[in-house]
Design an enzyme around this catalytic site. Sequence first.
Site, PDB file in Angstrom:
ATOM      1  N   GLY A  24      12.105  30.626  27.958  1.00 16.11           N
ATOM      2  CA  GLY A  24      11.026  30.593  28.941  1.00 16.11           C
ATOM      3  C   GLY A  24      10.448  31.977  29.122  1.00 16.11           C
ATOM      4  O   GLY A  24      10.435  32.528  30.221  1.00 16.11           O
ATOM      5  N   HIS A  52       2.683  33.748  36.996  1.00 12.95           N
ATOM      6  CA  HIS A  52       3.232  34.882  36.258  1.00 12.95           C
ATOM      7  C   HIS A  52       2.926  36.202  36.973  1.00 12.95           C
ATOM      8  O   HIS A  52       3.731  37.134  36.932  1.00 12.95           O
ATOM      9  CB  HIS A  52       2.678  34.878  34.839  1.00 12.95           C
ATOM     10  N   GLU A 103       8.694  29.772  24.466  1.00 13.29           N
ATOM     11  CA  GLU A 103       7.839  29.414  25.599  1.00 13.29           C
ATOM     12  C   GLU A 103       7.139  28.099  25.306  1.00 13.29           C
ATOM     13  O   GLU A 103       6.423  27.969  24.319  1.00 13.29           O
ATOM     14  CB  GLU A 103       6.815  30.506  25.868  1.00 13.29           C
ATOM     15  N   HIS A 114       9.989  36.598  45.558  1.00  7.35           N
ATOM     16  CA  HIS A 114       9.097  35.435  45.597  1.00  7.35           C
ATOM     17  C   HIS A 114       9.860  34.147  45.885  1.00  7.35           C
ATOM     18  O   HIS A 114       9.261  33.126  46.217  1.00  7.35           O
ATOM     19  CB  HIS A 114       8.304  35.321  44.291  1.00  7.35           C
ATOM     20  N   GLU A 128      13.802  22.937  39.875  1.00 13.62           N
ATOM     21  CA  GLU A 128      13.216  22.868  38.523  1.00 13.62           C
ATOM     22  C   GLU A 128      14.274  22.606  37.454  1.00 13.62           C
ATOM     23  O   GLU A 128      13.961  22.123  36.374  1.00 13.62           O
ATOM     24  CB  GLU A 128      12.410  24.125  38.149  1.00 13.62           C
ATOM     25  N   GLU A 134      14.718  22.852  23.392  1.00 17.38           N
ATOM     26  CA  GLU A 134      15.406  21.640  22.948  1.00 17.38           C
ATOM     27  C   GLU A 134      14.905  21.157  21.594  1.00 17.38           C
ATOM     28  O   GLU A 134      15.638  20.475  20.866  1.00 17.38           O
ATOM     29  CB  GLU A 134      15.233  20.523  23.985  1.00 17.38           C
ATOM     30  N   GLU A 156      14.981  33.992  33.010  1.00 14.72           N
ATOM     31  CA  GLU A 156      14.814  33.947  34.457  1.00 14.72           C
ATOM     32  C   GLU A 156      14.582  32.495  34.804  1.00 14.72           C
ATOM     33  O   GLU A 156      13.461  32.028  34.888  1.00 14.72           O
ATOM     34  CB  GLU A 156      13.647  34.848  34.884  1.00 14.72           C
ATOM     35  N   ASP A 215       7.031  40.791  41.612  1.00 10.11           N
ATOM     36  CA  ASP A 215       8.314  40.774  42.314  1.00 10.11           C
ATOM     37  C   ASP A 215       9.176  41.894  41.744  1.00 10.11           C
ATOM     38  O   ASP A 215       9.865  41.731  40.735  1.00 10.11           O
ATOM     39  CB  ASP A 215       8.979  39.405  42.129  1.00 10.11           C
ATOM     40  N   ARG A 268      13.077  41.279  41.419  1.00  7.69           N
ATOM     41  CA  ARG A 268      13.389  40.395  40.293  1.00  7.69           C
ATOM     42  C   ARG A 268      13.241  41.107  38.962  1.00  7.69           C
ATOM     43  O   ARG A 268      14.178  41.238  38.167  1.00  7.69           O
ATOM     44  CB  ARG A 268      12.477  39.176  40.333  1.00  7.69           C
TER      45      ARG A 268
END
Length: 337
Positions: A57, A24, A79, A280, A135, A108, A126, A30, A33
Amino acid sequence: MAVRRSGRKDKEGYFDCYTHIGIHEDMLADKSRTGTYRQALMQSQSFLKEAVVMDVGMGTGVLSLFASQAGARLVIGVEASDVAAAATVVVLTNGMKGKVEVVHSTVEELEELPGEVAKVDAIVSEWMGYALFYEFMLDSVIHARDKFLRPGGRMYPESARLFLAPFDDEAERSAKRQFWKSQYGLDFSGVAAYEERLRCSEADVRELDPSSLLALRAACVKEIDCHTVTAEGLECSSPFEFQVIGSGRVHGFALWFDVGFATDGERLTLGTGPEDEPTHWAQTLIYLAEAQAVEQDDVISGEFQLRRLGNSRGVAFELSFAVNGGPKQEQSSAMPW
């Protein structure tokens, strides 16, 4: 502000890796970003005024806080990792209680949204990994979109493109060989040979010098609309063709991506290529077993494929190409999860 815990087991250890704060820290540091996301949200204040936003996320919560600052009535930050507890503290510390709701769960598993919300007006996430899809977090964003986004809602980002280009890596490889040639009066050249074999099977990630590119323009090998793409539509098979600039040796092909954001005004783009501000993500490098010599105006043509690596979050690459219609060369590489 409740933190709701999920009973789901993390079979792949995927969410566990996001409990490491260093990840994190890298993302927050970054500037390209994080700054582009902030700019996109702050330039969407008309759309986001009194809106309900879902952050898929959320991590430490920075995008959720940006969305709230941009005028959202409620931000639902989802999260799955235990960093949700830290995000809860961040929300409280920044005076966002009642404006940002932290939900500790996978998206989900969510059957309903907090605050008697049926649908959200926007989804921010992101989700991008190395070579865009590593991923495959986009699967979760697609699930959230299909289940919770209202018709006419907005996705942040709204689009993404994956690019491919050949590169010459002679300077880097020469430096590596020189390093291993002599250390403490001993010859470790065998390690250099082992390293070169290994790098052909697994893709590497680092920043390329733009001068190492051997084509004037990169090829776009995949483009997606985040409002309509499906999980089944993330793999790709795409032809490509490059006209060589300069001369050198093709040691491999580089991958990078950009994502686009709709705002109330101008469209914003976050790029991750060699000529963009470093991020990154850097670039993903697919190395060839044998370098291919090329000259000015040679034509490199072939096909690129990207596939899921089995049932994991890893990604597999396949390249087939020829120079000026000559013998075909093939290379397989992967990024295991």
